[in-house]
Design a protein around this motif. Sequence first.
Motif, short mmCIF file in Angstrom:
data_model
loop_
_atom_site.label_atom_id
_atom_site.label_comp_id
_atom_site.label_asym_id
_atom_site.label_seq_id
_atom_site.Cartn_x
_atom_site.Cartn_y
_atom_site.Cartn_z
N GLY A 97 0.83 -1.20 0.00
CA GLY A 97 0.00 0.00 0.00
C GLY A 97 0.86 1.25 0.00
N LEU A 98 0.26 2.37 -0.35
CA LEU A 98 0.99 3.63 -0.40
C LEU A 98 0.15 4.74 0.23
CD1 LEU A 98 3.34 5.43 -1.32
CD2 LEU A 98 2.20 5.61 -3.55
N ILE A 99 0.76 5.41 1.19
CA ILE A 99 0.16 6.57 1.84
C ILE A 99 1.10 7.75 1.63
CG2 ILE A 99 -0.49 7.60 4.06
CD1 ILE A 99 -1.15 4.73 5.03
N ILE A 100 0.55 8.85 1.17
CA ILE A 100 1.30 10.10 1.11
C ILE A 100 0.87 10.91 2.32
CG2 ILE A 100 1.76 12.23 -0.18
CD1 ILE A 100 2.89 9.74 -1.56
N ALA A 101 1.84 11.33 3.12
CA ALA A 101 1.50 11.99 4.38
C ALA A 101 2.45 13.14 4.68
CB ALA A 101 1.54 10.97 5.53
N ASP A 102 2.03 13.95 5.64
CA ASP A 102 2.88 14.95 6.26
C ASP A 102 2.52 14.92 7.74
OD1 ASP A 102 0.50 16.43 6.60
OD2 ASP A 102 0.95 17.79 4.95
N GLY A 103 2.95 15.87 8.50
CA GLY A 103 2.72 15.85 9.94
C GLY A 103 1.28 16.09 10.35
N TYR A 104 0.43 16.43 9.41
CA TYR A 104 -0.95 16.80 9.74
C TYR A 104 -2.00 15.81 9.26
CZ TYR A 104 1.59 20.97 10.79
OH TYR A 104 2.50 21.84 11.32
N GLY A 105 -1.63 14.92 8.38
CA GLY A 105 -2.58 13.95 7.84
C GLY A 105 -1.98 13.23 6.66
N GLY A 106 -2.84 12.63 5.88
CA GLY A 106 -2.36 11.89 4.72
C GLY A 106 -3.50 11.39 3.87
N GLU A 107 -3.13 10.64 2.85
CA GLU A 107 -4.11 10.08 1.93
C GLU A 107 -3.60 8.71 1.48
OE1 GLU A 107 -6.23 11.10 -2.35
OE2 GLU A 107 -4.89 12.57 -1.44
N ILE A 108 -4.51 7.75 1.45
CA ILE A 108 -4.16 6.43 0.94
C ILE A 108 -4.27 6.49 -0.58
CG2 ILE A 108 -4.80 3.98 0.85
CD1 ILE A 108 -5.98 4.36 3.70
N LEU A 109 -3.14 6.33 -1.26
CA LEU A 109 -3.13 6.35 -2.72
C LEU A 109 -3.26 4.97 -3.33
CD1 LEU A 109 -0.48 9.03 -3.71
CD2 LEU A 109 -2.92 9.29 -3.33
N ARG A 110 -2.77 3.96 -2.60
CA ARG A 110 -2.83 2.59 -3.12
C ARG A 110 -3.16 1.65 -1.97
NH1 ARG A 110 2.22 1.93 -5.76
NH2 ARG A 110 3.15 1.13 -3.86
N MET A 111 -4.25 0.91 -2.12
CA MET A 111 -4.67 -0.07 -1.11
C MET A 111 -4.09 -1.42 -1.51
SD MET A 111 -6.40 -0.57 1.70
CE MET A 111 -7.53 0.81 1.84
N PRO A 112 -3.31 -2.04 -0.63
CA PRO A 112 -2.76 -3.35 -0.97
C PRO A 112 -3.83 -4.43 -0.83
CG PRO A 112 -2.17 -2.81 1.27
CD PRO A 112 -2.90 -1.60 0.71
N GLU A 113 -3.59 -5.54 -1.47
CA GLU A 113 -4.48 -6.68 -1.32
C GLU A 113 -4.38 -7.19 0.11
OE1 GLU A 113 -4.84 -11.02 -3.37
OE2 GLU A 113 -4.35 -9.32 -4.68
N ALA A 114 -5.50 -7.60 0.67
CA ALA A 114 -5.52 -8.12 2.04
C ALA A 114 -4.99 -9.55 2.06
CB ALA A 114 -6.93 -8.09 2.61
N THR A 115 -4.20 -9.84 3.07
CA THR A 115 -3.76 -11.21 3.36
C THR A 115 -4.13 -11.47 4.81
OG1 THR A 115 -1.54 -10.43 3.94
CG2 THR A 115 -1.86 -11.20 1.70
#
Length: 150
Positions: A97-115
């Motif tokens: 998965g990929l999250i773009i973040a800073d010190g105040y929050g973030g956004e999930i850009l890519r959700m990985p497949e669940a295992t």
Amino acid sequence: MDTDTQMMPGQILARGVCRLLASHGFATVEEFVPDRGLRMDVMALGPKGELWVVECKSSRADFQSDSKWQGYLEWADRYFWAVDSEFPTDLLPAESGLIIADGYGGEILRMPEATKLAAARRSKLTRKFAFHAARRLQALRDPKLSGLLD
């Protein structure tokens, strides 16, 4: 006092990740140790009992020097990288998965497949998460007790 000046770049990212995950109903613990020799930047427990691991990388060198991350995969239903907007994301494994973040929050850009974790591991990890979170809260409420809790 500005707490950002007292925090390392990865800790600032972790704070933003924790804020993001809290907005999705997750409880988080930073610098969580699931087993000897492992320390995850963020472990998150979701509203349906899901367990996510997020590793925060503040630079290319930080990512390239991390040789333990694959050992974290067996401890999570989903595994994410959290980086800032300047990070070269093409370095990161596409299946994570990929999250773009800073010190105040973030956004999930890519959700990985669940295992899905095995039931016994999930139970053990959830209890450890709860114990660890409770101990941290106890140490905050009674700082003189913290030396006795280690």
